[in-house]
Design an enzyme around this catalytic site. Structure first.
Site, PDB file in Angstrom:
ATOM      1  N   SER A  38     -43.323  -9.430  -2.415  1.00 55.00           N
ATOM      2  CA  SER A  38     -42.806  -8.058  -2.363  1.00 55.00           C
ATOM      3  C   SER A  38     -42.877  -7.509  -0.940  1.00 55.00           C
ATOM      4  O   SER A  38     -43.822  -7.785  -0.207  1.00 55.00           O
ATOM      5  CB  SER A  38     -43.636  -7.169  -3.299  1.00 55.00           C
ATOM      6  OG  SER A  38     -43.460  -5.809  -2.975  1.00 55.00           O
ATOM      7  N   ARG A  81     -45.393   7.644 -13.703  1.00 56.89           N
ATOM      8  CA  ARG A  81     -46.510   6.870 -14.255  1.00 56.89           C
ATOM      9  C   ARG A  81     -47.760   7.742 -14.365  1.00 56.89           C
ATOM     10  O   ARG A  81     -48.472   7.961 -13.382  1.00 56.89           O
ATOM     11  CB  ARG A  81     -46.782   5.652 -13.373  1.00 56.89           C
ATOM     12  CG  ARG A  81     -45.544   4.798 -13.223  1.00 56.89           C
ATOM     13  CD  ARG A  81     -45.773   3.485 -12.538  1.00 56.89           C
ATOM     14  NE  ARG A  81     -44.496   2.866 -12.264  1.00 56.89           N
ATOM     15  CZ  ARG A  81     -44.173   2.225 -11.151  1.00 56.89           C
ATOM     16  NH1 ARG A  81     -45.059   2.092 -10.178  1.00 56.89           N
ATOM     17  NH2 ARG A  81     -42.978   1.690 -10.993  1.00 56.89           N
ATOM     18  N   GLN A 120     -38.643 -10.417  -1.554  1.00 53.04           N
ATOM     19  CA  GLN A 120     -38.009  -9.264  -2.213  1.00 53.04           C
ATOM     20  C   GLN A 120     -37.917  -8.106  -1.232  1.00 53.04           C
ATOM     21  O   GLN A 120     -38.923  -7.689  -0.667  1.00 53.04           O
ATOM     22  CB  GLN A 120     -38.810  -8.858  -3.458  1.00 53.04           C
ATOM     23  CG  GLN A 120     -38.330  -7.571  -4.111  1.00 53.04           C
ATOM     24  CD  GLN A 120     -39.117  -6.357  -3.656  1.00 53.04           C
ATOM     25  OE1 GLN A 120     -40.339  -6.402  -3.594  1.00 53.04           O
ATOM     26  NE2 GLN A 120     -38.418  -5.271  -3.335  1.00 53.04           N
ATOM     27  N   LYS A 167     -32.125  -7.854  -8.080  1.00 50.98           N
ATOM     28  CA  LYS A 167     -33.170  -7.704  -9.106  1.00 50.98           C
ATOM     29  C   LYS A 167     -33.194  -6.265  -9.621  1.00 50.98           C
ATOM     30  O   LYS A 167     -33.142  -5.322  -8.819  1.00 50.98           O
ATOM     31  CB  LYS A 167     -34.544  -8.049  -8.509  1.00 50.98           C
ATOM     32  CG  LYS A 167     -35.718  -7.766  -9.437  1.00 50.98           C
ATOM     33  CD  LYS A 167     -37.009  -8.290  -8.845  1.00 50.98           C
ATOM     34  CE  LYS A 167     -38.165  -8.147  -9.810  1.00 50.98           C
ATOM     35  NZ  LYS A 167     -38.733  -6.811  -9.859  1.00 50.98           N
ATOM     36  N   HIS A 194     -38.221  -3.791 -14.389  1.00 51.31           N
ATOM     37  CA  HIS A 194     -39.434  -3.587 -13.606  1.00 51.31           C
ATOM     38  C   HIS A 194     -40.666  -3.621 -14.518  1.00 51.31           C
ATOM     39  O   HIS A 194     -41.639  -2.915 -14.304  1.00 51.31           O
ATOM     40  CB  HIS A 194     -39.351  -2.235 -12.886  1.00 51.31           C
ATOM     41  CG  HIS A 194     -39.895  -2.224 -11.491  1.00 51.31           C
ATOM     42  ND1 HIS A 194     -39.094  -2.225 -10.373  1.00 51.31           N
ATOM     43  CD2 HIS A 194     -41.169  -2.200 -11.019  1.00 51.31           C
ATOM     44  CE1 HIS A 194     -39.850  -2.175  -9.282  1.00 51.31           C
ATOM     45  NE2 HIS A 194     -41.121  -2.169  -9.645  1.00 51.31           N
TER      46      HIS A 194
HETATM   47  C1  FMN Z   1     -48.171  -3.567 -10.579  1.00 52.40           C
HETATM   48  C2  FMN Z   1     -46.733  -3.931 -10.414  1.00 52.40           C
HETATM   49  C3  FMN Z   1     -46.142  -3.781  -9.162  1.00 52.40           C
HETATM   50  C4  FMN Z   1     -44.819  -4.168  -8.979  1.00 52.40           C
HETATM   51  N1  FMN Z   1     -44.266  -4.096  -7.727  1.00 52.40           N
HETATM   52  C5  FMN Z   1     -43.008  -4.557  -7.527  1.00 52.40           C
HETATM   53  C6  FMN Z   1     -42.474  -4.628  -6.222  1.00 52.40           C
HETATM   54  O1  FMN Z   1     -43.113  -4.289  -5.229  1.00 52.40           O
HETATM   55  N2  FMN Z   1     -41.209  -5.091  -6.086  1.00 52.40           N
HETATM   56  C7  FMN Z   1     -40.463  -5.512  -7.162  1.00 52.40           C
HETATM   57  O2  FMN Z   1     -39.320  -5.949  -6.994  1.00 52.40           O
HETATM   58  N3  FMN Z   1     -40.964  -5.442  -8.413  1.00 52.40           N
HETATM   59  C8  FMN Z   1     -42.211  -5.018  -8.615  1.00 52.40           C
HETATM   60  N4  FMN Z   1     -42.739  -5.026  -9.871  1.00 52.40           N
HETATM   61  C9  FMN Z   1     -41.931  -5.534 -10.996  1.00 52.40           C
HETATM   62  C10 FMN Z   1     -42.103  -7.044 -11.155  1.00 52.40           C
HETATM   63  O3  FMN Z   1     -41.465  -7.734 -10.116  1.00 52.40           O
HETATM   64  C11 FMN Z   1     -41.490  -7.536 -12.454  1.00 52.40           C
HETATM   65  O4  FMN Z   1     -40.177  -7.074 -12.559  1.00 52.40           O
HETATM   66  C12 FMN Z   1     -42.289  -7.112 -13.684  1.00 52.40           C
HETATM   67  O5  FMN Z   1     -43.672  -7.193 -13.454  1.00 52.40           O
HETATM   68  C13 FMN Z   1     -41.927  -7.980 -14.869  1.00 52.40           C
HETATM   69  O6  FMN Z   1     -42.572  -7.563 -16.021  1.00 52.40           O
HETATM   70  P1  FMN Z   1     -43.938  -8.197 -16.601  1.00 52.40           P
HETATM   71  O7  FMN Z   1     -45.031  -7.615 -15.766  1.00 52.40           O
HETATM   72  O8  FMN Z   1     -43.940  -7.717 -17.982  1.00 52.40           O
HETATM   73  O9  FMN Z   1     -43.846  -9.696 -16.448  1.00 52.40           O
HETATM   74  C14 FMN Z   1     -44.068  -4.655 -10.077  1.00 52.40           C
HETATM   75  C15 FMN Z   1     -44.671  -4.791 -11.323  1.00 52.40           C
HETATM   76  C16 FMN Z   1     -45.997  -4.450 -11.504  1.00 52.40           C
HETATM   77  C17 FMN Z   1     -46.621  -4.647 -12.850  1.00 52.40           C
END
Ligand code: FMN
Length: 383
Positions: free
Chosen positions: A112, A170, A133, A257, A281
């Protein structure tokens, strides 16, 4: 069944429980929570689990291979590590632990923009295999410099995130005063004191910071100023004009994404993306969103031959991976599952979680009598 994980933690739920015990509450809740009333968070997993697959017990069967190809690259399993921001806050050194484990198991690791390790280090740990990303910066000069750095580091794939026109609502994070470094309220200090391994490792690896952004962050900002800098640098929604210069500049594969609709899938095809990650997300942005498996069912057949369709949000097991692949995805990603793994088991967490998911996934293939990942859709009986 080959078993390459710690038997004490045979599920993501086990890892989550252990991680909850070891991570200070404000950081665990940042990882674990969805948004608003957590409806989308629950719906993602529930809908994936509605998918049913047909077994096969009497045919001749050799052996299953979990290898698969996406974006012209071959991986040892059809899942990868999704980009997660602020990883070092949830578990010290976690991005390095996960990058190394992904490289060892030959699965993709996506770094990220706003995590606590930089592109250069991710590339070093993965011998140039990490994907990057990008949160699109408002300032074109910063955008171009980040893209140049990712290109120089050898990243094969740039993943452009589109689902953050506004930050998610959130409630837990509001209450916890989540910030980097952690806000030292009495409540947060008490939470840290109750988690000695986390506190010790945070001292060992140092206070987490936004490593990718260091070259652009003015020195000596206090917390409030840093927050304002981040808001100013990354606010804004994407459109064709903003995406064109990125497509023109980036020489490798480009993935969008956060796609969650048929319209955005069509636009991504027109804009020249090589792939999309259907994602909401992890239920952290729009609580009223459709589950990603729901979106997949609408777009896989129609557009799967025009663009590579990957999916994340809600997967928590090898069975979930099989269900999603059988429903037409070319590849899957998970965010929380791997972070729970590292929160639970520290340096062994990446290896463990990948090994466990791979074993679970292969067990499903063997039940189905499915030798190749690409054949999974033939075993779909109910979506
Ligand atoms: C704590 C947290 C931080 C995240 N930060 C980013 C991020 O910086 N960039 C991004 O593209 N997605 C981010 N995401 C989304 C994840 O890339 C992903 O889409 C998501 O975690 C998928 O769902 P899952 O946790 O149920 O597997 C984040 C998700 C979580 C849980």
């Amino acid at each position: 069944m080959a078993k390459n994980f710690d038997s004490n933690y045979p599920s993501v739920d086990d890892l989550r429980n252990k991680a909850k015990f070891r991570i200070p509450r404000f950081a665990f809740e940042y990882l674990d929570g969805g948004c608003n009333e957590d409806v989308s968070l629950a719906r993602n997993t529930n809908d994936i689990r509605e998918v049913q697959l047909e077994p096969g017990y009497l045919q001749n069967y050799g052996t299953s291979s979990t290898k698969t190809k996406v974006l012209g690259m071959e991986f040892d399993a059809p899942f990868g590590i999704a980009p997660v921001g602020l990883q070092g806050l949830m578990w010290p050194n976690s991005p390095a632990i996960l990058a190394k484990a992904a490289f060892k198991h030959n699965i993709p690791f996506i770094l990220s923009t706003v995590t606590t390790m930089n592109i250069e280090r991710a590339s070093e740990l993965t011998e140039g295999n990490a994907w990057f990303q990008l949160y699109n910066p408002v300032d074109d000069a910063i955008r171009d410099d980040i893209i140049n750095r990712a290109q120089a580091a050898g990243c094969p794939v740039l993943v452009l995130l589109c689902d953050v026109p506004t930050f998610g609502f959130r409630p837990r994070d509001f209450k916890n005063g989540l910030a980097l470094p952690p806000k030292m309220s009495i409540a947060n200090i008490l939470q840290i004191l109750g988690k000695p391994t986390w506190a010790f490792n945070t001292l060992k690896y140092g206070q987490p910071t936004f490593e990718n952004l260091k070259p652009y962050t003015p020195e000596g900002l206090n917390l409030k100023q840093l927050g304002a800098f981040m808001d100013k640098t990354f606010s804004g929604r994407l459109n064709a004009e903003k995406i064109k210069p990125i497509r023109d500049k980036w020489k490798g594969k480009l993935v969008l994404k956060g796609v969650a609709s048929e319209q955005d899938t069509q636009d991504a095809i027109k804009m020249g993306f090589d792939g999309i990650i259907l994602s909401n997300h992890g239920g952290r942005q729009l609580d009223a969103a459709q589950s990603t498996i729901g979106t997949l069912q609408g777009v896989a057949d129609k557009y799967g031959n025009q663009i590579e369709i990957m999916l994340d949000s809600g997967l928590r097991s090898g069975s979930d991976i099989a269900r999603v692949m059988a429903s037409g995805a070319k590849f899957t990603f998970m965010g929380r599952s791997f972070m729970y793994g590292v929160g639970a088991l520290g340096p062994k967490g990446g290896d463990h979680t990948i090994g466990m998911l791979k074993t679970q996934f292969q067990q499903v293939m063997d039940q189905l009598c499915c030798e190749k990942v690409e054949d999974l859709p033939n075993h779909l009986i109910k979506q």
